[in-house]
Design a protein around this motif. Structure first.
Motif, short mmCIF file in Angstrom:
data_model
loop_
_atom_site.label_atom_id
_atom_site.label_comp_id
_atom_site.label_asym_id
_atom_site.label_seq_id
_atom_site.Cartn_x
_atom_site.Cartn_y
_atom_site.Cartn_z
N LEU A 86 0.79 -1.22 0.00
CA LEU A 86 0.00 0.00 0.00
C LEU A 86 0.83 1.28 0.00
O LEU A 86 0.56 2.18 -0.80
N PRO A 87 1.85 1.41 0.83
CA PRO A 87 2.61 2.67 0.81
C PRO A 87 3.27 2.94 -0.54
O PRO A 87 3.25 4.08 -1.03
N PHE A 88 3.82 1.90 -1.15
CA PHE A 88 4.48 2.10 -2.44
C PHE A 88 3.48 2.45 -3.53
O PHE A 88 3.71 3.36 -4.32
N VAL A 89 2.36 1.75 -3.54
CA VAL A 89 1.33 2.02 -4.55
C VAL A 89 0.80 3.45 -4.38
O VAL A 89 0.64 4.18 -5.37
N ALA A 90 0.54 3.85 -3.15
CA ALA A 90 0.02 5.21 -2.91
C ALA A 90 1.03 6.27 -3.31
O ALA A 90 0.66 7.33 -3.82
N LEU A 91 2.31 5.99 -3.11
CA LEU A 91 3.35 6.97 -3.45
C LEU A 91 3.67 7.03 -4.94
O LEU A 91 4.35 7.96 -5.40
N LEU A 92 3.18 6.06 -5.70
CA LEU A 92 3.43 6.10 -7.14
C LEU A 92 2.78 7.32 -7.79
O LEU A 92 3.34 7.90 -8.72
N VAL A 93 1.61 7.72 -7.29
CA VAL A 93 0.92 8.87 -7.89
C VAL A 93 1.76 10.14 -7.78
O VAL A 93 2.04 10.78 -8.80
N PRO A 94 2.22 10.53 -6.58
CA PRO A 94 3.06 11.73 -6.53
C PRO A 94 4.38 11.55 -7.27
O PRO A 94 4.91 12.51 -7.84
N PHE A 95 4.89 10.33 -7.33
CA PHE A 95 6.12 10.09 -8.10
C PHE A 95 5.87 10.34 -9.58
O PHE A 95 6.64 11.03 -10.24
N TRP A 96 4.80 9.78 -10.12
CA TRP A 96 4.49 9.96 -11.53
C TRP A 96 4.16 11.40 -11.88
O TRP A 96 4.37 11.84 -13.01
N LEU A 97 3.64 12.16 -10.90
CA LEU A 97 3.34 13.57 -11.13
C LEU A 97 4.57 14.45 -10.96
O LEU A 97 4.50 15.67 -11.16
N GLY A 98 5.68 13.86 -10.56
CA GLY A 98 6.92 14.61 -10.39
C GLY A 98 7.04 15.33 -9.06
O GLY A 98 7.95 16.14 -8.86
N ALA A 99 6.12 15.05 -8.13
CA ALA A 99 6.14 15.72 -6.82
C ALA A 99 7.20 15.14 -5.89
O ALA A 99 7.65 15.83 -4.98
N ILE A 100 7.56 13.87 -6.09
CA ILE A 100 8.63 13.26 -5.30
C ILE A 100 9.57 12.51 -6.23
O ILE A 100 9.18 12.11 -7.33
N GLY A 101 10.78 12.32 -5.79
CA GLY A 101 11.76 11.59 -6.58
C GLY A 101 11.79 10.11 -6.21
O GLY A 101 11.10 9.66 -5.29
N GLY A 102 12.64 9.37 -6.91
CA GLY A 102 12.76 7.94 -6.68
C GLY A 102 13.26 7.60 -5.29
O GLY A 102 12.79 6.63 -4.67
N GLY A 103 14.20 8.37 -4.79
CA GLY A 103 14.72 8.13 -3.45
C GLY A 103 13.64 8.31 -2.39
O GLY A 103 13.52 7.51 -1.45
N THR A 104 12.86 9.36 -2.55
CA THR A 104 11.76 9.61 -1.61
C THR A 104 10.73 8.50 -1.69
O THR A 104 10.20 8.06 -0.66
#
Length: 130
Positions: A86-104
């Motif tokens: 769940l945490p990884f799946v939920a964080l994919l959205v801000p990652f794909w939108l460019g709001a967070i980087g891969g490390g975050t």
């Protein structure tokens, strides 16, 4: 011949077993990350989003094996797997939108995953608290 019932476990003993079970799952997850990581194509692991899902998969496979060895039910295993993904799946959205980087994505996914796993264990404490 008389039989005697074993005395009930103390709260401290139950807490120790609960904590030990949590540590066992974390150890299994670490083993899964190390042992299964080389099985994936390196080209997949170059993408942070795919790498995060691969890591979650590696951890979940090993944790599932550990829980099966302890004879946990499939519903509890699925709940724990969901707490890990769940945490990884939920964080994919801000990652794909460019709001967070891969490390975050990786760090936050792991930081959120551990309390979610603990929450699942507390929620189903009859399964883990004995």
């Amino acid at each position: 011949m008389t039989t005697t019932a074993a005395p009930p476990r103390t709260t401290a003993r139950k807490l120790a077993r609960f904590t030990g079970h949590y540590v066992e799952m974390v150890a299994a997850m670490l083993v899964g990350m190390v042992a299964l990581h080389p099985l994936w194509p390196s080209s997949w692991l170059e993408r942070a989003d795919v790498d995060a899902l691969v890591m979650a998969t590696n951890m979940t496979v090993a944790m599932t094996a550990a829980m099966l060895l302890r004879r946990h039910s499939w519903p509890r295993i699925i709940e724990m797997a969901a707490a890990m993904y769940l945490p990884f799946v939920a964080l994919l959205v801000p990652f794909w939108l460019g709001a967070i980087g891969g490390g975050t994505l990786m760090i936050a996914g792991h930081v959120i995953m551990f309390p979610l796993m603990l929450t699942a264990m507390v929620w189903r404490r009859a399964e883990y608290w004995h």
